[in-house]
Design a protein around this motif. Structure first.
Motif, short mmCIF file in Angstrom:
data_model
loop_
_atom_site.label_atom_id
_atom_site.label_comp_id
_atom_site.label_asym_id
_atom_site.label_seq_id
_atom_site.Cartn_x
_atom_site.Cartn_y
_atom_site.Cartn_z
N ARG A 91 0.83 -1.21 0.00
CA ARG A 91 0.00 0.00 0.00
C ARG A 91 0.87 1.26 0.00
O ARG A 91 2.06 1.21 0.28
CB ARG A 91 -0.88 0.01 1.24
N ALA A 102 -4.15 3.55 13.62
CA ALA A 102 -5.29 2.83 14.19
C ALA A 102 -4.80 1.72 15.12
O ALA A 102 -5.40 1.46 16.16
CB ALA A 102 -6.15 2.25 13.08
N ILE B 305 -8.90 0.08 10.96
CA ILE B 305 -8.05 -0.91 10.30
C ILE B 305 -8.85 -1.67 9.25
O ILE B 305 -8.40 -1.86 8.12
CB ILE B 305 -7.44 -1.88 11.33
N ILE B 308 -9.39 0.51 6.26
CA ILE B 308 -8.21 0.69 5.42
C ILE B 308 -7.85 -0.60 4.69
O ILE B 308 -7.49 -0.58 3.52
CB ILE B 308 -7.02 1.18 6.27
N LEU B 309 -8.00 -1.74 5.38
CA LEU B 309 -7.62 -3.00 4.73
C LEU B 309 -8.65 -3.44 3.69
O LEU B 309 -8.29 -4.01 2.66
CB LEU B 309 -7.44 -4.10 5.78
N TYR B 310 -9.93 -3.20 3.94
CA TYR B 310 -10.94 -3.80 3.06
C TYR B 310 -11.80 -2.82 2.29
O TYR B 310 -12.12 -3.05 1.13
CB TYR B 310 -11.81 -4.77 3.86
N ARG B 312 -11.36 0.78 1.93
CA ARG B 312 -10.33 1.57 1.28
C ARG B 312 -10.76 2.93 0.75
O ARG B 312 -9.95 3.81 0.59
CB ARG B 312 -9.67 0.82 0.13
#
Lengths: 305, 327
Positions: A91, A102, B305, B308-310, B312
């Motif tokens: 990323r 976070a 989290i 951001i991870l899934y 986006r």
């Protein structure tokens, strides 16, 4: 008198610098090898300190506590790398910053949940308590000397690890060309996990050692994390040598600046305003140093351009 | 995009109705909450210009937010005790008139953004993130160790600053002052984004080298965006001090920078209303989770989290995708 004070503060600065080195070495390795900005590095500092306080409370042994800080932070590092961090390597920096930000919230609150909001204390072992005469007039805390010694030991250990061992060759290769070394058959994801856990355990050790002088509490990692960032920006991101020199520079500048700047200003100003102006500027000194380095060398002292 | 636009209209509708309802049902608490959303939304919209549209990942916008806050606090503090702020090079006294305070806040935030921008825009990537962070921390430590204005304890101003013909102590009136600024800021941002200057800074986000090669001085463009962005966030800081009638170094802390960033990301990066939605979501989360558990930040971290991870692309993107299926 002043020269004794100066020497003492210089040692304090070096001691602070060696601790910063333990933090920033991991941070800079993780960035150099995986290209990851890890804001949650301070959380491993905290996890290390809490693991140490827990084990010291159970066994009463400071040495087992230090061991616990290394392994506690390493285990946390491995888990977090596999669960979350792994997905962030590809990323952009923004995602990494936010996800690890976070993670700080998550880990800090998690620790608060387990241990409560009150600070814990970690005792310095009997034989490191007290002071040691260095010369005729100078006596210095044994424990702080021990911290400096440990810092130097680990710096040497890291140097040998990086330059002389097989793992070190892989780490250096990973810094230079990630795709190439995975094409050559190195299990890159295992290497990443190892590097991350190594960085985390160094941070954890630093947390435990500082935790014995200060207190072990939630949020203890963040101030030192920011300083570690300043260190690696000054030293050049990815360079361990830069991290070492940057740490000592930042540690000494910060300690000496806070003490002597107000004294220096008293020559020109009235004492009360000299104290307030001096301590304000003293606390900003390392950031000024960093801005200065970046103006002259935007990629840090030892950074690749 | 149409659904997002309809959603944006709904946001505006809610911004007008919720506080009025709060007034009618005598629940001033909801007025204050919405005011907070609006102010933090302004701060986020400021950051979004630099971060979302131009790709300048500033991790130090708390510096502007805090500066705006402190300028407001200090001016008002001196107006209250009628001491001069400084008598050299020219005599300056405090003021509690918003019409005086706002221009000073705007000028000083712009000036700070100019200096920070000049230094940090020399770097890119991680270095930029960290140097902006370091500048904000520098101000934070300065605010803590400077004893004249409360140091670590912060500064209370007791009375909200005044505006001619408006009772600013009335929650609803103060809310509409903030809403007025929000609408202006949204209007300015929309104008900028659609201007040729806006095309330039959005192109820089995608490929700076190409923009350079067509003869645009990208450094100047980035600097200007950064200054405008910092100024807007500084203004939000000024309103925030008036809302709380209190300013402390904690608004300069790096967690504040992180939170402003979260507003932008949660709502949806490079979307005009994104930061506002993000701030609203953040406040609602703080209030609801906070009422169930002390450790609400744990859940906030988890949600972030996962997003951001899934997910986006932020909350507002959910309203964009629906349209694609409908087609």
């Amino acid at each position: 008198m002043t020269s004794i004070l100066f020497f003492e503060q210089l040692l304090n600065g070096i001691q602070f610098g060696t601790m910063l080195f333990l933090m920033s070495a991991g941070l800079t390795l993780i960035f150099g090898v995986m290209g990851l900005i890890n804001l949650a590095h301070g959380s491993f500092y905290m996890i290390g300190a809490f693991s140490a306080a827990l084990i010291a409370g159970l066994t009463g042994s400071f040495w087992l506590a230090l061991l616990a800080s290394l392994s506690g932070a390493a285990i946390a590092g491995v888990l977090i790398e596999i669960l979350i961090i792994r997905r962030l390597y590809r990323r952009d920096h923004l995602d990494q910053v936010l996800a690890t930000f976070a993670l700080i919230l998550l880990l800090s609150e998690g620790v608060r949940w387990c241990f409560g909001a009150f600070p814990l204390y970690l005792d310095i072992p009997e034989n490191l308590n007290g002071t040691l005469p260095i010369s005729n007039d100078i006596i210095y805390s044994k424990y702080r000397l021990f911290i400096i010694f440990m810092g130097l030991l680990i710096a040497t250990g890291l140097y040998i690890l990086i330059t002389k061992t097989r793992l070190g060759v892989r780490i250096r290769a990973g810094q230079n060309d990630r795709q190439m070394i995975s094409a050559l058959g190195v299990d890159i994801s295992k290497l990443y996990t190892i590097v991350f856990a190594l960085g985390a355990s160094l941070a954890g050790l630093a947390g435990a050692m500082i935790g014995a002088i200060q207190s072990v509490e939630v949020g203890m990692g963040e101030p030192i994390l920011i300083l570690a960032f300043v260190v690696i920006v000054i030293g050049g991101i990815g360079s361990i040598k830069g991290a070492l020199i940057g740490s000592i520079l930042v540690g000494v500048t910060d300690t000496i600046g806070r003490i002597f700047l107000p004294e220096l200003l008293k020559i020109f100003m009235e004492p009360s305003s000299a104290t307030s102006v001096g301590s304000s500027i003293g606390s900003m000194l390392i950031y000024i140093l960093m801005a200065f380095v970046l103006i002259i060398k935007p990629s840090g002292l030892f950074g690749k351009t | 995009m149409i659904i997002e636009k309809i959603f944006n209209k709904w946001i505006l509708f809610f911004l007008f109705t919720i506080p009025v309802l709060g007034f009618v049902f005598e629940e001033p608490y909801y007025i204050t909450l919405t005011t907070k959303v609006v102010i933090l939304g302004i701060a986020g919209i400021g950051l979004n210009l630099a971060l979302g549209y131009c790709g300048l990942i500033s991790f130090g916008h708390a510096a502007f937010f805090g500066l705006g806050g402190y300028v407001t606090g200090i001016l008002s503090f001196h107006a209250l005790n009628s001491e001069l702020i400084f008598s050299w090079p020219f005599v300056t006294s405090g003021s509690s008139d918003m019409l005086v305070i706002w221009p000073i806040v705007i000028l000083s935030s712009a000036f700070l953004a100019l200096i920070i921008g000049l230094l940090s825009l020399r770097t890119t990537g991680v270095y930029f993130i960290m140097i902006t962070l370091a500048f904000a921390q520098m101000l934070y430590f300065f605010a803590i160790s400077w004893p004249n204005y409360g140091g670590e304890d912060g500064l209370s101003i007791y009375m909200r600053n005044s505006l001619p013909m408006v009772n600013t102590m009335d929650p609803l009136s103060f809310y509409f002052i903030c809403l007025f600024w929000l609408l202006i800021v949204i209007f300015i941002s929309a104008m900028l984004i659609n201007s040729s200057f806006g095309m330039a800074f959005q192109a820089i986000k995608q490929n700076e080298e190409r923009v350079k090669s067509v003869g645009i001085e990208t450094f100047k463009v980035k600097l200007l965006v950064f200054v405008i962005s910092g100024t807007i966030t500084g203004l939000a800081g000024s309103l925030y001090t008036d809302l709380n009638r209190f300013i402390s170094p904690s608004v300069l802390n790096w967690q504040m920078s992180g939170e402003i960033m979260i507003f932008v990301i949660l709502g949806g990066i490079a979307r005009l209303y994104g930061p506002l939605v993000g701030a609203a979501f953040f406040i609602v989360l703080e209030q609801t989770l906070g009422s169930y558990t002390e450790n609400w930040q744990f859940w906030l971290g988890l949600i972030l989290i996962l997003e951001i991870l899934y997910v986006r692309t932020g909350i507002l993107s959910l309203f964009e995708k629906k349209l694609k299926y409908e087609k």
